[in-house]
Design a protein around this motif. Sequence first.
Motif, short mmCIF file in Angstrom:
data_model
loop_
_atom_site.label_atom_id
_atom_site.label_comp_id
_atom_site.label_asym_id
_atom_site.label_seq_id
_atom_site.Cartn_x
_atom_site.Cartn_y
_atom_site.Cartn_z
N PHE A 14 0.99 -1.35 -0.26
CA PHE A 14 -0.14 -0.16 -0.05
C PHE A 14 0.45 0.90 0.18
CE2 PHE A 14 -2.05 3.30 2.88
CZ PHE A 14 -2.85 4.07 1.82
N LEU A 15 2.34 1.55 0.95
CA LEU A 15 2.33 2.23 0.70
C LEU A 15 3.69 2.36 0.86
CD1 LEU A 15 1.85 3.19 4.74
CD2 LEU A 15 0.58 4.52 3.22
N PHE A 16 4.86 1.27 -0.28
CA PHE A 16 5.84 1.35 -1.52
C PHE A 16 5.86 0.04 -2.27
CE2 PHE A 16 6.81 1.99 3.68
CZ PHE A 16 7.34 3.37 3.20
N ARG A 17 5.02 0.87 -2.77
CA ARG A 17 4.26 -0.27 -4.24
C ARG A 17 5.63 -0.62 -4.83
NH1 ARG A 17 0.07 1.81 -5.61
NH2 ARG A 17 0.97 2.75 -7.66
N GLU A 18 6.02 0.53 -5.12
CA GLU A 18 6.93 0.81 -6.15
C GLU A 18 8.07 0.06 -6.02
OE1 GLU A 18 8.44 4.18 -3.02
OE2 GLU A 18 6.70 3.33 -4.72
N GLN A 19 8.89 -0.47 -4.34
CA GLN A 19 9.58 -1.48 -3.89
C GLN A 19 9.33 -2.71 -3.80
OE1 GLN A 19 11.44 -0.06 -0.39
NE2 GLN A 19 11.14 1.86 -1.02
N THR A 20 7.89 -2.47 -4.08
CA THR A 20 7.50 -3.91 -3.59
C THR A 20 6.96 -5.22 -5.11
OG1 THR A 20 4.79 -3.45 -3.78
CG2 THR A 20 6.40 -3.86 -1.63
N ALA A 21 6.10 -3.13 -6.18
CA ALA A 21 6.08 -4.35 -6.86
C ALA A 21 6.43 -3.32 -8.37
CB ALA A 21 4.05 -4.54 -7.32
N PRO A 22 7.58 -3.58 -8.85
CA PRO A 22 7.65 -2.76 -10.04
C PRO A 22 7.60 -2.74 -10.66
CG PRO A 22 10.06 -3.29 -8.63
CD PRO A 22 8.85 -4.10 -8.22
N ALA A 23 6.79 -1.01 -11.85
CA ALA A 23 5.80 -1.46 -13.12
C ALA A 23 6.81 -2.38 -14.16
CB ALA A 23 6.53 -0.04 -13.42
N GLY A 24 5.82 -2.12 -14.89
CA GLY A 24 6.53 -3.27 -16.29
C GLY A 24 6.13 -4.85 -16.40
N ARG A 25 5.98 -5.35 -14.91
CA ARG A 25 5.56 -6.30 -14.35
C ARG A 25 3.54 -6.94 -14.48
NH1 ARG A 25 8.81 -9.91 -13.79
NH2 ARG A 25 7.75 -11.24 -12.19
N ASN A 26 3.21 -8.04 -14.83
CA ASN A 26 1.58 -8.63 -14.49
C ASN A 26 1.84 -9.39 -13.27
OD1 ASN A 26 -1.02 -8.55 -15.44
ND2 ASN A 26 -0.69 -10.27 -16.73
N TYR A 27 0.94 -9.07 -12.22
CA TYR A 27 0.74 -9.23 -10.70
C TYR A 27 -0.42 -9.99 -10.47
CZ TYR A 27 5.28 -6.27 -10.15
OH TYR A 27 7.05 -6.25 -10.48
N LEU A 28 -0.44 -10.87 -9.80
CA LEU A 28 -1.52 -11.37 -9.06
C LEU A 28 -1.17 -10.52 -7.69
CD1 LEU A 28 -4.32 -12.77 -8.64
CD2 LEU A 28 -3.01 -14.70 -8.85
N VAL A 29 -2.48 -10.03 -6.99
CA VAL A 29 -2.02 -10.14 -5.74
C VAL A 29 -3.40 -10.80 -4.69
CG1 VAL A 29 -1.64 -8.03 -3.28
CG2 VAL A 29 -1.22 -7.65 -6.31
N ILE A 30 -2.61 -11.78 -4.05
CA ILE A 30 -3.58 -12.57 -3.35
C ILE A 30 -3.56 -11.87 -1.73
CG2 ILE A 30 -3.68 -14.60 -2.58
CD1 ILE A 30 -3.00 -16.00 -4.91
N GLY A 31 -4.37 -11.21 -1.38
CA GLY A 31 -4.85 -10.96 0.15
C GLY A 31 -5.19 -12.08 0.82
N VAL A 32 -4.12 -11.96 2.28
CA VAL A 32 -4.68 -13.54 3.15
C VAL A 32 -5.44 -12.29 4.46
CG1 VAL A 32 -3.94 -15.25 4.52
CG2 VAL A 32 -2.50 -14.47 2.28
N SER A 33 -6.25 -12.61 5.29
CA SER A 33 -7.21 -12.35 5.94
C SER A 33 -8.16 -13.41 6.85
CB SER A 33 -7.38 -10.65 5.90
OG SER A 33 -8.81 -10.23 7.06
N ARG A 34 -7.72 -13.22 7.66
CA ARG A 34 -8.82 -13.72 8.65
C ARG A 34 -10.62 -13.85 8.98
NH1 ARG A 34 -8.32 -14.98 15.78
NH2 ARG A 34 -8.11 -13.44 15.00
#
Length: 351
Positions: A81-101
């Motif tokens: 959420f706060l550091f997306r450019e570090q966790t998900a650099p641009a130019g790729r196709n991502y699947l983000v899976i949220g995990v929460s009880r």
Amino acid sequence: MNNFGQYTYPEISAQSEALQAAWEQLGKQQSWIDQYLTNSAFDEVIFIGSGSSYYQALTMASTYRVWLNRAATAYPSSELFLFREQTAPAGRNYLVIGVSRSGESTEVVLALNSVKDLPGFTVAAITCYENSTMAQIAPSLVSPLGKETSTVMTKSFSSMTFMMQAAIAKAAGSAALSSEMEAALNLDGGVVSKADAFIQPIVSGNKFSKYVYLAMGSLYGISLEACLKIKEMSYVWTEAYGTLEFRHGPKSIVEPGALVCLLLSEKARGYEVKVAEEMKQFGAFVMIITAKKGTDLDFADAVFEIGGENISDEARAALYLPALQYLGYYTALGRGVDPDSPRNLTQVVKI
């Protein structure tokens, strides 16, 4: 004090039923597996969660990498959420899976909302609450019996971790991996029962000054969760490390009165056992959770055998949890603390 743990204990004890329900539910959600986990359009899968959910995300990502031979990472929800450019650099196709009880944790909801409409991002999730905010944002796998009354995660953690791993096994199209997950499922009930009887005398017969959990590979996330269970339930300071990394400085904290608990893998067994032996020489009480006992573990103070030596370390992940959860539970009771309602904590964390 007679009512302490009235929710936590039965929730730990019911995790084999929760795993069985997750297994059966997965058979109804094959379309989710096909749409997300088997989809070759994604360059990388990012598992996100907060607290315990982040720790199981680590195990999920590790299992995904090994069994599907594809890129996967795990991050705290707030990092995406706060550091997306570090966790998900641009130019790729991502699947983000949220995990929460609960599916209501602020960070995971914010993170998924922040990327769900962006190019290159697709969102999905796993939860125990099918009508949660997160489940409305992202199509979700649902662990039907993972719901809990206690603040701390126990059967929810076990069942969600198992469910995602079983989904990955199915996505791999491997009958052998699915059989491994079914073997773990069949072992779990016996492990839960044996773990209760195993842990009680260890806690009642010892007064530990500190707790250290060691693990590697897909079990590292499990060790972090074990560490958190002691902190949440009993307010005891503890730490978790990669097994071999512990020797590079942190081992200086080991002394008589310390509990060192090794979640022993089969892949790195020989190396990890050497570390545990060294901790024993430093005076620690060494407890080892292992697929199979052997003479190489005779030096340890306590050895808990979970079985499954013929299946992979990844498939056994949920089997390590009952003993670790009971350790937190009985330690809390011994300190006169109610594990159902830890101080400063709520079941759902909101900002």
